[in-house]
Design an enzyme around this catalytic site. Structure first.
Site, PDB file in Angstrom:
ATOM      1  N   GLU A  78       0.888  -1.201   0.225  1.00 57.81           N
ATOM      2  CA  GLU A  78       0.112  -0.214   0.052  1.00 57.81           C
ATOM      3  C   GLU A  78       0.872   1.163   0.062  1.00 57.81           C
ATOM      4  O   GLU A  78       1.151   1.868   1.089  1.00 57.81           O
ATOM      5  CB  GLU A  78      -0.951   0.133   1.211  1.00 57.81           C
ATOM      6  CG  GLU A  78      -1.934   1.492   1.333  1.00 57.81           C
ATOM      7  CD  GLU A  78      -2.850   1.026   2.461  1.00 57.81           C
ATOM      8  OE1 GLU A  78      -2.685   0.436   3.296  1.00 57.81           O
ATOM      9  OE2 GLU A  78      -3.556   2.138   2.322  1.00 57.81           O
ATOM     10  N   LYS A 134      -2.256  -2.067  -3.271  1.00 56.73           N
ATOM     11  CA  LYS A 134      -3.431  -1.304  -2.483  1.00 56.73           C
ATOM     12  C   LYS A 134      -3.107   0.309  -2.976  1.00 56.73           C
ATOM     13  O   LYS A 134      -2.373   0.679  -2.034  1.00 56.73           O
ATOM     14  CB  LYS A 134      -3.621  -1.713  -1.123  1.00 56.73           C
ATOM     15  CG  LYS A 134      -4.709  -0.904  -0.512  1.00 56.73           C
ATOM     16  CD  LYS A 134      -4.972  -1.545   0.822  1.00 56.73           C
ATOM     17  CE  LYS A 134      -6.018  -0.359   1.746  1.00 56.73           C
ATOM     18  NZ  LYS A 134      -6.542  -0.920   2.890  1.00 56.73           N
TER      19      LYS A 134
HETATM   20  P1  13P Z   1      -9.378   3.957   3.906  1.00 56.39           P
HETATM   21  O1  13P Z   1     -10.026   3.105   2.806  1.00 56.39           O
HETATM   22  O2  13P Z   1      -9.960   4.470   4.895  1.00 56.39           O
HETATM   23  O3  13P Z   1      -8.236   5.016   3.194  1.00 56.39           O
HETATM   24  O4  13P Z   1      -8.181   3.005   4.555  1.00 56.39           O
HETATM   25  C1  13P Z   1      -7.528   2.110   4.017  1.00 56.39           C
HETATM   26  C2  13P Z   1      -6.499   1.320   4.737  1.00 56.39           C
HETATM   27  O5  13P Z   1      -5.566   0.980   4.435  1.00 56.39           O
HETATM   28  C3  13P Z   1      -7.037   1.220   6.035  1.00 56.39           C
HETATM   29  O6  13P Z   1      -6.180   0.112   6.741  1.00 56.39           O
END
Ligand code: 13P
Length: 350
Positions: A178, A220
């Site tokens: 991510e 992600k």
């Molecule tokens: P959000 O969808 O609120 O941005 O959160 C993503 C996330 O990685 C939380 O673990």
């Protein structure tokens, strides 16, 4: 490394019509969200809220897995059943947030690097034994004036993501990678796209250096969106076009899938943008023709307004679960290009 099992898990997470529920808020983030709607910030309230999410009936129709926080993966429901078991019994895979948070990057005021590599191998082994099958690590990239993000910030976060991914594979966990380009700021959508492309190129270059098996990773990313305070905001179609173009330019076709974060978008906007990505690339009677499945891994865009409806009151539990399932269904429909504003009017119950 059991390559076959890793690839199977990665593919199961992005199975047709399914996505992830991120419920891995750290204690401080969870408490902040509780405080905003007047819920007591206690261990028991956090446990009770997480139990409510995991026990929502029929959730697994649309949700393939859940991302937990360290506190949650160790907790049990009121009757003593481990929450991990609750997720498994409901047919959902368990994931775990394993980074230890974004810290100030030395020499680069206003920028962050995510920490948590020290001792990570042992922590991952522990989570695997507790039943986790995938993990999450979030790097945070801020878009500012001039040279922000710096090459140093991009490189340090991409390096950490690749080291984390390699360790996950060694232990048998699928890494969810991510790199989040934040929505805060007045930058244009074009700038978000340029920064996101630079970040993703760096992430995949570092994954290559570390020899990470791409078929067993999930990305992600953020969607490509203008900053929250930018005067020009984008239509769902604009977001879909720029996001898909950005991903096609930078993400190898070999990865198992892409599950977007919501980043603070409203639930409706996140669903409509995800939907636009699928209608734009869908041919009649077919799913998208992109090289990877595009799905969701939302926290706020799934949990809102569940938390507000619950408000810490047992009596509101069913209505809160209905709201969660509704958002999950909207996003599942978006993955088939079937979401519409009409869906928001009818909140169906199982
Ligand atoms: P959000 O969808 O609120 O941005 O959160 C993503 C996330 O990685 C939380 O673990």
């Amino acid at each position: 490394m059991n390559t076959h099992a890793l690839i199977q898990t990665a593919q199961a997470i992005v199975a047709k019509g399914k996505g992830l529920l991120a419920m891995d808020e750290s204690t401080s983030t969870c408490n902040r969200r509780f405080a905003s709607v007047g819920i007591a910030q206690t261990l028991e309230m956090r446990r009770s809220y997480r139990e409510l999410l995991l026990s929502a009936p029929s959730l697994s129709d649309c949700i393939s897995g859940v991302i937990l926080y360290d506190e949650t993966i160790r907790q049990t429901r009121a009757d003593g059943t481990p929450l991990v078991q609750l997720a498994h019994d409901a047919g959902m895979l368990v994931g775990i947030k394993v980074d230890t948070g974004a810290k100030d990057l030395a020499g680069h005021p206003g920028e962050k690097v995510t920490e948590g590599l020290d001792g990570l191998r042992e922590r991952l082994q522990g989570y695997m034994e507790m039943g986790a099958r995938f993990a999450k690590w979030r790097g945070v990239i801020t878009v500012g004036d001039g040279p922000m993000p710096s090459p140093a910030c991009i490189d340090a976060n991409a390096h950490a993501l690749a080291r984390y991914a390699a360790l996950c594979h060694e232990v048998g966990l699928v890494p969810l990678i991510e790199p989040e380009v934040l929505m805060t700021g007045a930058h244009t959508q074009a700038r978000c796209q340029a920064v996101t492309e630079e970040v993703l190129r760096s992430v995949f270059a570092h994954l290559d250096v570390q020899g990470v098996l791409l078929e067993a990773v999930l990305l992600k990313p953020n969607m490509v969106i203008a900053g929250l305070s930018c005067v020009t905001q984008n239509t769902p179609q604009d977001v879909a076009i720029a996001t898909v173009q950005c991903l096609l330019r930078t993400v190898p076709a070999a990865i198992a899938g892409i599950t977007f974060l919501s980043g603070g978008q409203s639930g409706e906007l996140a669903s409509s943008r995800l939907n636009a990505m699928h209608t734009r690339h869908a041919k009649p009677g077919q799913m998208v023709t992109l090289p990877w499945p595009l799905s969701f891994s939302f926290a706020r865009a799934l949990q809102h307004p569940t938390l507000e409806i619950w408000s810490g009151q047992q009596a509101n539990k069913k209505a809160a679960q209905d709201a969660l399932r509704h958002r999950a269904r909207c996003n599942s429909a978006a993955l088939k290009g079937n979401y519409s504003a009409e869906m928001e009017k009818a909140m169906d119950t199982p």
